[in-house]
Design a protein around this motif. Structure first.
Motif, PDB file in Angstrom:
ATOM      1  N   GLU A   1       0.826  -1.206   0.000  1.00  0.00           N
ATOM      2  CA  GLU A   1       0.000   0.000   0.000  1.00  0.00           C
ATOM      3  C   GLU A   1       0.864   1.260   0.000  1.00  0.00           C
ATOM      4  O   GLU A   1       0.486   2.285  -0.564  1.00  0.00           O
ATOM      5  CB  GLU A   1      -0.925   0.028   1.220  1.00  0.00           C
ATOM      6  CG  GLU A   1      -2.028  -1.013   1.193  1.00  0.00           C
ATOM      7  CD  GLU A   1      -1.545  -2.367   1.702  1.00  0.00           C
ATOM      8  OE1 GLU A   1      -0.381  -2.452   2.176  1.00  0.00           O
ATOM      9  OE2 GLU A   1      -2.334  -3.333   1.642  1.00  0.00           O
ATOM     10  N   HIS A   2       2.018   1.184   0.643  1.00  0.00           N
ATOM     11  CA  HIS A   2       2.923   2.339   0.738  1.00  0.00           C
ATOM     12  C   HIS A   2       4.339   1.874   0.399  1.00  0.00           C
ATOM     13  O   HIS A   2       5.197   1.747   1.280  1.00  0.00           O
ATOM     14  CB  HIS A   2       2.882   2.936   2.142  1.00  0.00           C
ATOM     15  CG  HIS A   2       1.513   3.370   2.578  1.00  0.00           C
ATOM     16  ND1 HIS A   2       0.785   4.328   1.910  1.00  0.00           N
ATOM     17  CD2 HIS A   2       0.745   2.970   3.615  1.00  0.00           C
ATOM     18  CE1 HIS A   2      -0.373   4.515   2.508  1.00  0.00           C
ATOM     19  NE2 HIS A   2      -0.434   3.685   3.551  1.00  0.00           N
ATOM     20  N   PRO A   3       4.609   1.613  -0.883  1.00  0.00           N
ATOM     21  CA  PRO A   3       5.893   1.024  -1.256  1.00  0.00           C
ATOM     22  C   PRO A   3       7.070   1.989  -1.201  1.00  0.00           C
ATOM     23  O   PRO A   3       8.226   1.551  -1.163  1.00  0.00           O
ATOM     24  CB  PRO A   3       5.655   0.569  -2.700  1.00  0.00           C
ATOM     25  CG  PRO A   3       4.588   1.499  -3.212  1.00  0.00           C
ATOM     26  CD  PRO A   3       3.695   1.765  -2.030  1.00  0.00           C
ATOM     27  N   ARG A   4       6.792   3.292  -1.194  1.00  0.00           N
ATOM     28  CA  ARG A   4       7.874   4.267  -1.191  1.00  0.00           C
ATOM     29  C   ARG A   4       8.022   4.882   0.199  1.00  0.00           C
ATOM     30  O   ARG A   4       7.071   5.482   0.719  1.00  0.00           O
ATOM     31  CB  ARG A   4       7.611   5.378  -2.219  1.00  0.00           C
ATOM     32  CG  ARG A   4       7.628   4.887  -3.659  1.00  0.00           C
ATOM     33  CD  ARG A   4       7.432   6.027  -4.640  1.00  0.00           C
ATOM     34  NE  ARG A   4       6.154   6.706  -4.442  1.00  0.00           N
ATOM     35  CZ  ARG A   4       4.998   6.293  -4.973  1.00  0.00           C
ATOM     36  NH1 ARG A   4       4.956   5.196  -5.722  1.00  0.00           N
ATOM     37  NH2 ARG A   4       3.884   6.966  -4.758  1.00  0.00           N
ATOM     38  N   PRO A   5       9.185   4.768   0.824  1.00  0.00           N
ATOM     39  CA  PRO A   5       9.405   5.455   2.102  1.00  0.00           C
ATOM     40  C   PRO A   5       9.256   6.967   1.921  1.00  0.00           C
ATOM     41  O   PRO A   5       9.462   7.509   0.833  1.00  0.00           O
ATOM     42  CB  PRO A   5      10.858   5.088   2.451  1.00  0.00           C
ATOM     43  CG  PRO A   5      11.164   3.874   1.634  1.00  0.00           C
ATOM     44  CD  PRO A   5      10.364   3.999   0.379  1.00  0.00           C
ATOM     45  N   LEU A   6       8.913   7.632   3.011  1.00  0.00           N
ATOM     46  CA  LEU A   6       8.830   9.085   3.023  1.00  0.00           C
ATOM     47  C   LEU A   6      10.071   9.644   3.700  1.00  0.00           C
ATOM     48  O   LEU A   6      10.444   9.195   4.792  1.00  0.00           O
ATOM     49  CB  LEU A   6       7.590   9.546   3.789  1.00  0.00           C
ATOM     50  CG  LEU A   6       6.241   9.057   3.267  1.00  0.00           C
ATOM     51  CD1 LEU A   6       5.121   9.557   4.177  1.00  0.00           C
ATOM     52  CD2 LEU A   6       6.011   9.534   1.839  1.00  0.00           C
ATOM     53  N   VAL A   7      10.706  10.628   3.062  1.00  0.00           N
ATOM     54  CA  VAL A   7      11.903  11.251   3.624  1.00  0.00           C
ATOM     55  C   VAL A   7      11.603  12.733   3.817  1.00  0.00           C
ATOM     56  O   VAL A   7      11.237  13.424   2.871  1.00  0.00           O
ATOM     57  CB  VAL A   7      13.128  11.045   2.722  1.00  0.00           C
ATOM     58  CG1 VAL A   7      14.391  11.495   3.459  1.00  0.00           C
ATOM     59  CG2 VAL A   7      13.269   9.580   2.302  1.00  0.00           C
ATOM     60  N   LEU A   8      11.766  13.213   5.056  1.00  0.00           N
ATOM     61  CA  LEU A   8      11.366  14.559   5.437  1.00  0.00           C
ATOM     62  C   LEU A   8      12.577  15.468   5.594  1.00  0.00           C
ATOM     63  O   LEU A   8      13.624  15.045   6.084  1.00  0.00           O
ATOM     64  CB  LEU A   8      10.590  14.528   6.755  1.00  0.00           C
ATOM     65  CG  LEU A   8       9.511  13.449   6.938  1.00  0.00           C
ATOM     66  CD1 LEU A   8       8.813  13.640   8.274  1.00  0.00           C
ATOM     67  CD2 LEU A   8       8.513  13.480   5.802  1.00  0.00           C
ATOM     68  N   ALA A   9      12.407  16.743   5.216  1.00  0.00           N
ATOM     69  CA  ALA A   9      13.471  17.742   5.367  1.00  0.00           C
ATOM     70  C   ALA A   9      12.900  18.985   6.042  1.00  0.00           C
ATOM     71  O   ALA A   9      11.925  19.567   5.566  1.00  0.00           O
ATOM     72  CB  ALA A   9      14.071  18.100   4.008  1.00  0.00           C
ATOM     73  N   HIS A  10      13.504  19.395   7.136  1.00  0.00           N
ATOM     74  CA  HIS A  10      13.012  20.489   7.982  1.00  0.00           C
ATOM     75  C   HIS A  10      13.380  21.865   7.419  1.00  0.00           C
ATOM     76  O   HIS A  10      13.994  21.991   6.354  1.00  0.00           O
ATOM     77  CB  HIS A  10      13.583  20.330   9.395  1.00  0.00           C
ATOM     78  CG  HIS A  10      15.092  20.358   9.436  1.00  0.00           C
ATOM     79  ND1 HIS A  10      15.830  21.516   9.337  1.00  0.00           N
ATOM     80  CD2 HIS A  10      16.001  19.347   9.539  1.00  0.00           C
ATOM     81  CE1 HIS A  10      17.121  21.238   9.401  1.00  0.00           C
ATOM     82  NE2 HIS A  10      17.257  19.922   9.517  1.00  0.00           N
TER      83      HIS A  10
END
Length: 319
Positions: free
Chosen positions: A69-78
């Motif tokens: 359902e969510h194959p792509r990780p999420l990468v966050l930048a502040h």
């Protein structure tokens, strides 16, 4: 992007891994000790100041396995003069609880600065790219989706547009993105017309902040000849009453593949601005909907008064 005051914190590099630019430039850091869920930006900033090196809850589990359902990780930048916990202590746990593998890095702490997101944006983008490589290696994911808040939107877009990140990023989401910079209530525009004024501003403000002025060389290069590149979906989510990016129309991207959303167009009663955006429930749920519209409905619209969160952020940053 905390223009109204620096968050005074001594960043103790514990509970994670740190690295420095080989040329003696800015430092990046991968936090792994999770802090609690926060409900306001000021609350998160105060916790980060008292517990430096904290990770947003739900992030940086390098054993996390992406699902179908969510194959792509999420990468966050502040954002600027901040860190991942301060900016994502509400968004990260919402996304992790919704089924994503979520990761965040503290990037770009310039020499002599207390806060991250203060060094050269181009170097910060390289640091972010190395972190994406680590995430992909750990999770086995071919691609990731990226969420950048304030300066983080520019850092991640530089990685995508200029450093080859388009090959591994499917969807870029920019919250309060300074896509074409801010005038900072006219001060930036005035400085640009006076010989030597930008250099003088740079002696007081961080390098990263100067690079986000409307008309800066960094933004000019990033947006020329076009501000998007093929193969990536771009979504900006901005506020018509952004306190930092003036005019607010500078948030929107203009190239192919870009979708530009304005909070007040979606929910006229929500007058959230720059600082409150990453702690505004409607905005957070809109991010989730944008990432997976087939699985998550848009956020519930509720009234948010103009100026929400600003006094608390100012008070906390000067305490």
């Amino acid at each position: 992007m905390f223009v109204l005051g620096a968050i005074a914190s001594a960043i103790a590099l514990v509970g994670g891994t740190a690295s420095a630019d080989p040329a003696g430039g800015s430092v990046d850091f991968v936090p792994t000790d999770p802090g609690p869920v926060a409900h306001t930006h000021a609350e998160a900033s105060e916790y980060s100041e008292n517990h430096p090196g904290s990770a947003p809850p739900g992030t940086n589990d390098f054993a996390c396995v992406p699902t179908s359902e969510h194959p792509r990780p999420l990468v966050l930048a502040h954002g600027t003069d901040s860190d991942s916990y301060s900016d994502f202590a509400a968004l990260a746990p919402l996304l992790a609880d919704s089924g994503w593998c979520v990761f965040a890095v503290d990037y770009g702490r310039a020499p002599g600065e207390d806060g991250y997101g203060t060094g050269d944006i181009r170097v910060s983008a390289e640091q972010f790219g190395r972190f994406v490589d680590r995430v992909r290696s750990a999770t086995g994911a071919a691609e990731v989706d990226v969420i950048g808040y304030s300066q983080g939107a520019t850092v991640t877009r530089w990685y995508i547009n200029r450093l080859g990140g388009a090959h591994v990023v499917d969807h870029w989401v920019g919250l309060a993105s300074p896509s074409y910079g801010g005038t900072f209530y006219g001060l930036g525009s005035a400085a640009a017309t006076i010989p030597g004024a930008v250099d003088a501003v740079g002696s007081v403000l961080s390098e990263a902040l100067v690079q986000q002025l409307q008309g800066s060389d960094v933004l000019g290069e990033l947006n020329t000849p076009v501000d998007t590149v093929p193969g990536v979906r771009y979504t900006t989510i901005g506020s018509a009453v952004d306190e930092v990016i003036q005019p607010a129309s500078n948030i929107a991207l203009r190239g192919p593949g870009a979708t530009n959303l304005v909070i007040q167009d979606l929910c006229p009663a929500d007058m959230t601005g720059h600082f409150n955006m990453v702690y505004d429930r409607f905005t957070l749920e809109t991010v989730r909907h944008v990432l997976a519209p087939e699985r998550f409905a848009p956020g519930t619209c509720v009234a948010v008064p103009f100026g929400t969160g600003i006094p608390e952020v100012v008070l906390q940053s000067n305490s």
